[in-house]
Motif scaffolding. Structure first.
Motif, PDB file in Angstrom:
ATOM      1  N   GLU A  76      33.500 -25.696  42.582  1.00  0.00           N
ATOM      2  CA  GLU A  76      32.470 -25.590  41.537  1.00  0.00           C
ATOM      3  C   GLU A  76      32.656 -24.271  40.796  1.00  0.00           C
ATOM      4  OE1 GLU A  76      29.741 -25.571  38.977  1.00  0.00           O
ATOM      5  OE2 GLU A  76      29.662 -27.361  40.245  1.00  0.00           O
ATOM      6  N   ASP A  77      32.687 -24.332  39.452  1.00  0.00           N
ATOM      7  CA  ASP A  77      32.943 -23.109  38.688  1.00  0.00           C
ATOM      8  C   ASP A  77      31.703 -22.244  38.506  1.00  0.00           C
ATOM      9  OD1 ASP A  77      31.825 -25.024  36.944  1.00  0.00           O
ATOM     10  OD2 ASP A  77      32.646 -23.996  35.196  1.00  0.00           O
ATOM     11  N   SER A  78      30.513 -22.783  38.684  1.00  0.00           N
ATOM     12  CA  SER A  78      29.283 -21.999  38.530  1.00  0.00           C
ATOM     13  C   SER A  78      28.994 -21.204  39.802  1.00  0.00           C
ATOM     14  CB  SER A  78      28.100 -22.921  38.219  1.00  0.00           C
ATOM     15  OG  SER A  78      26.875 -22.230  38.362  1.00  0.00           O
ATOM     16  N   ALA A  79      29.039 -19.882  39.685  1.00  0.00           N
ATOM     17  CA  ALA A  79      28.794 -19.033  40.855  1.00  0.00           C
ATOM     18  C   ALA A  79      27.394 -19.255  41.416  1.00  0.00           C
ATOM     19  CB  ALA A  79      28.996 -17.565  40.488  1.00  0.00           C
ATOM     20  N   ARG A  80      26.426 -19.438  40.518  1.00  0.00           N
ATOM     21  CA  ARG A  80      25.046 -19.641  40.963  1.00  0.00           C
ATOM     22  C   ARG A  80      24.902 -20.948  41.732  1.00  0.00           C
ATOM     23  NH1 ARG A  80      20.773 -17.773  43.299  1.00  0.00           N
ATOM     24  NH2 ARG A  80      18.794 -18.676  42.585  1.00  0.00           N
ATOM     25  N   LEU A  81      25.520 -22.024  41.232  1.00  0.00           N
ATOM     26  CA  LEU A  81      25.427 -23.302  41.919  1.00  0.00           C
ATOM     27  C   LEU A  81      26.181 -23.259  43.247  1.00  0.00           C
ATOM     28  CD1 LEU A  81      24.253 -26.091  41.802  1.00  0.00           C
ATOM     29  CD2 LEU A  81      26.243 -26.864  40.517  1.00  0.00           C
ATOM     30  N   ARG A  82      27.317 -22.548  43.279  1.00  0.00           N
ATOM     31  CA  ARG A  82      28.035 -22.389  44.553  1.00  0.00           C
ATOM     32  C   ARG A  82      27.136 -21.740  45.589  1.00  0.00           C
ATOM     33  NH1 ARG A  82      32.441 -20.538  41.389  1.00  0.00           N
ATOM     34  NH2 ARG A  82      32.137 -18.385  42.100  1.00  0.00           N
ATOM     35  N   GLU A  83      26.402 -20.720  45.147  1.00  0.00           N
ATOM     36  CA  GLU A  83      25.502 -20.016  46.058  1.00  0.00           C
ATOM     37  C   GLU A  83      24.391 -20.926  46.567  1.00  0.00           C
ATOM     38  OE1 GLU A  83      22.384 -16.206  45.910  1.00  0.00           O
ATOM     39  OE2 GLU A  83      23.818 -16.540  44.274  1.00  0.00           O
ATOM     40  N   LEU A  84      23.773 -21.680  45.664  1.00  0.00           N
ATOM     41  CA  LEU A  84      22.644 -22.538  46.033  1.00  0.00           C
ATOM     42  C   LEU A  84      23.084 -23.683  46.949  1.00  0.00           C
ATOM     43  CD1 LEU A  84      20.795 -22.733  42.588  1.00  0.00           C
ATOM     44  CD2 LEU A  84      20.088 -21.448  44.614  1.00  0.00           C
ATOM     45  N   VAL A  85      24.179 -24.343  46.590  1.00  0.00           N
ATOM     46  CA  VAL A  85      24.658 -25.455  47.402  1.00  0.00           C
ATOM     47  C   VAL A  85      25.120 -24.954  48.772  1.00  0.00           C
ATOM     48  CG1 VAL A  85      26.429 -27.240  47.618  1.00  0.00           C
ATOM     49  CG2 VAL A  85      25.269 -26.900  45.431  1.00  0.00           C
ATOM     50  N   SER A  86      25.806 -23.818  48.800  1.00  0.00           N
ATOM     51  CA  SER A  86      26.279 -23.264  50.074  1.00  0.00           C
ATOM     52  C   SER A  86      25.114 -22.971  51.005  1.00  0.00           C
ATOM     53  CB  SER A  86      27.081 -21.982  49.829  1.00  0.00           C
ATOM     54  OG  SER A  86      28.249 -22.256  49.102  1.00  0.00           O
ATOM     55  N   ASP A  99      33.374 -30.636  41.631  1.00  0.00           N
ATOM     56  CA  ASP A  99      32.916 -30.629  40.242  1.00  0.00           C
ATOM     57  C   ASP A  99      34.082 -31.073  39.366  1.00  0.00           C
ATOM     58  OD1 ASP A  99      31.469 -30.124  37.919  1.00  0.00           O
ATOM     59  OD2 ASP A  99      32.087 -28.028  37.842  1.00  0.00           O
ATOM     60  N   LEU A 100      33.796 -31.737  38.273  1.00  0.00           N
ATOM     61  CA  LEU A 100      34.867 -32.217  37.400  1.00  0.00           C
ATOM     62  C   LEU A 100      35.191 -31.246  36.278  1.00  0.00           C
ATOM     63  CD1 LEU A 100      34.045 -36.029  37.087  1.00  0.00           C
ATOM     64  CD2 LEU A 100      35.446 -34.830  38.783  1.00  0.00           C
ATOM     65  N   GLY A 101      34.197 -30.505  35.791  1.00  0.00           N
ATOM     66  CA  GLY A 101      34.422 -29.600  34.666  1.00  0.00           C
ATOM     67  C   GLY A 101      34.841 -28.220  35.129  1.00  0.00           C
ATOM     68  N   LEU A 102      36.106 -28.075  35.503  1.00  0.00           N
ATOM     69  CA  LEU A 102      36.613 -26.802  36.015  1.00  0.00           C
ATOM     70  C   LEU A 102      37.265 -26.006  34.891  1.00  0.00           C
ATOM     71  CD1 LEU A 102      38.110 -28.184  39.332  1.00  0.00           C
ATOM     72  CD2 LEU A 102      35.940 -26.969  39.027  1.00  0.00           C
ATOM     73  N   GLY A 121      38.635 -31.844  37.265  1.00  0.00           N
ATOM     74  CA  GLY A 121      38.543 -32.117  38.688  1.00  0.00           C
ATOM     75  C   GLY A 121      39.164 -33.441  39.078  1.00  0.00           C
ATOM     76  N   LEU A 122      39.206 -34.394  38.135  1.00  0.00           N
ATOM     77  CA  LEU A 122      39.845 -35.680  38.429  1.00  0.00           C
ATOM     78  C   LEU A 122      41.322 -35.501  38.739  1.00  0.00           C
ATOM     79  CD1 LEU A 122      38.265 -38.199  35.894  1.00  0.00           C
ATOM     80  CD2 LEU A 122      37.754 -37.908  38.327  1.00  0.00           C
ATOM     81  N   ASP A 123      41.966 -34.511  38.125  1.00  0.00           N
ATOM     82  CA  ASP A 123      43.377 -34.256  38.414  1.00  0.00           C
ATOM     83  C   ASP A 123      43.551 -33.770  39.851  1.00  0.00           C
ATOM     84  OD1 ASP A 123      44.141 -34.993  35.858  1.00  0.00           O
ATOM     85  OD2 ASP A 123      43.931 -32.960  35.066  1.00  0.00           O
ATOM     86  N   VAL A 158      31.760 -36.408  44.270  1.00  0.00           N
ATOM     87  CA  VAL A 158      31.832 -35.767  42.959  1.00  0.00           C
ATOM     88  C   VAL A 158      30.438 -35.295  42.544  1.00  0.00           C
ATOM     89  CG1 VAL A 158      32.220 -36.196  40.502  1.00  0.00           C
ATOM     90  CG2 VAL A 158      33.879 -37.015  42.181  1.00  0.00           C
ATOM     91  N   LEU A 159      30.352 -34.020  42.157  1.00  0.00           N
ATOM     92  CA  LEU A 159      29.115 -33.442  41.629  1.00  0.00           C
ATOM     93  C   LEU A 159      29.385 -33.045  40.188  1.00  0.00           C
ATOM     94  CD1 LEU A 159      28.248 -31.010  44.587  1.00  0.00           C
ATOM     95  CD2 LEU A 159      27.496 -33.371  44.286  1.00  0.00           C
ATOM     96  N   THR A 160      28.731 -33.688  39.234  1.00  0.00           N
ATOM     97  CA  THR A 160      29.065 -33.413  37.842  1.00  0.00           C
ATOM     98  C   THR A 160      27.916 -33.760  36.907  1.00  0.00           C
ATOM     99  OG1 THR A 160      30.668 -33.926  36.075  1.00  0.00           O
ATOM    100  CG2 THR A 160      30.070 -35.698  37.563  1.00  0.00           C
TER     101      THR A 160
END
Length: 225
Positions: free
Chosen positions: A7-17, A51-54, A59-61, A77-79
């Motif tokens: 996931e490219d969003s640092a904030r979302l990485r923190e929350l999900v983690s 996440d797909l939008g990296l 992310g599909l690749d 997939v989280l997108t």
């Protein structure tokens, strides 16, 4: 259970983690396609949150590359791509489930539990070189059946070299892979890890040698009985 979040969003990485750890699972996080590919090259996971939008690719690749390698690790997939055709594209590329953002943490955990329940047991192949055995599932290196007391970084260095057994691992490749796994690392730090690793392998003895190919990189070779 060990999960990987891409996931490219640092904030979302923190929350999900935080949510994942509170549920009792271990989780590693990366923020780009390149980092994901590097981590998946050296580590095995029970489930991948993708996440797909990296920032450096789709992310599909990453997902398609994973499936081409016959890696059957479940992928959720989280997108923000919620259109039906985009969900179909993700599932056709090899995703096991699809959750659009924003999502409820309770639903996220429920979907993870469902995927883990039905996931097949996939054993990563054990790597062998001389008398060494590296078990990716256990993150253990053994010599003559005895577990070697390697640090996580030493173990990462050895795994990369074992995967390239008999071939030169370019210094820049080793530096990049270790930086992706463990933050920025200097060439001097790599040399130090290799020096310590050589001493531990010599004490076994492991029947392998790590050679420095001047100006190119490093070579792990078997030295025979």
């Amino acid at each position: 259970m060990r999960l990987l979040l891409v996931e490219d969003s640092a904030r979302l990485r923190e929350l999900v983690s935080e949510t994942i750890r509170e549920a009792g699972w271990r989780i590693d996080t990366v923020g780009s396609a390149l980092e994901a590919q590097s981590v998946l090259y050296v580590d095995a996971y029970d489930l991948i949150l993708l996440d797909l939008g990296l920032p450096d690719g789709d992310g599909l690749d990453v997902l398609r590359a994973l499936r081409r390698q016959r890696n059957a690790t479940p992928v959720l997939v989280l997108t923000a791509r919620g259109a039906i055709d985009e969900r179909i594209a993700g599932l056709d590329a090899g995703a096991d489930d699809y959750l659009t953002k924003p999502f409820n943490n309770g639903e996220l955990l429920a979907r993870i539990r469902a995927l883990l329940r039905r996931a097949p047991v996939v054993l990563a192949p054990v790597l062998e070189a001389g008398q060494l055995r590296f078990d990716p599932a256990r993150h253990e290196v053994s010599c003559y059946g005895e577990v070697l007391p390697l640090t996580p970084r030493e173990r990462s260095v050895l795994e990369i070299l074992m995967r390239d057994l008999g071939s030169v691992t370019p210094k820049r490749v080793l530096e990049r892979k270790l930086s992706d796994l463990d933050g920025d690392i200097s060439v001097n730090a790599i040399d130090l890890q290799l020096s310590r690793l050589r001493k531990k392998l010599a004490a076994c003895p492991a029947g392998v040698a790590i050679e420095t190919v001047r100006g190119v990189g490093y070579l792990l070779r078997e030295t025979g009985p």
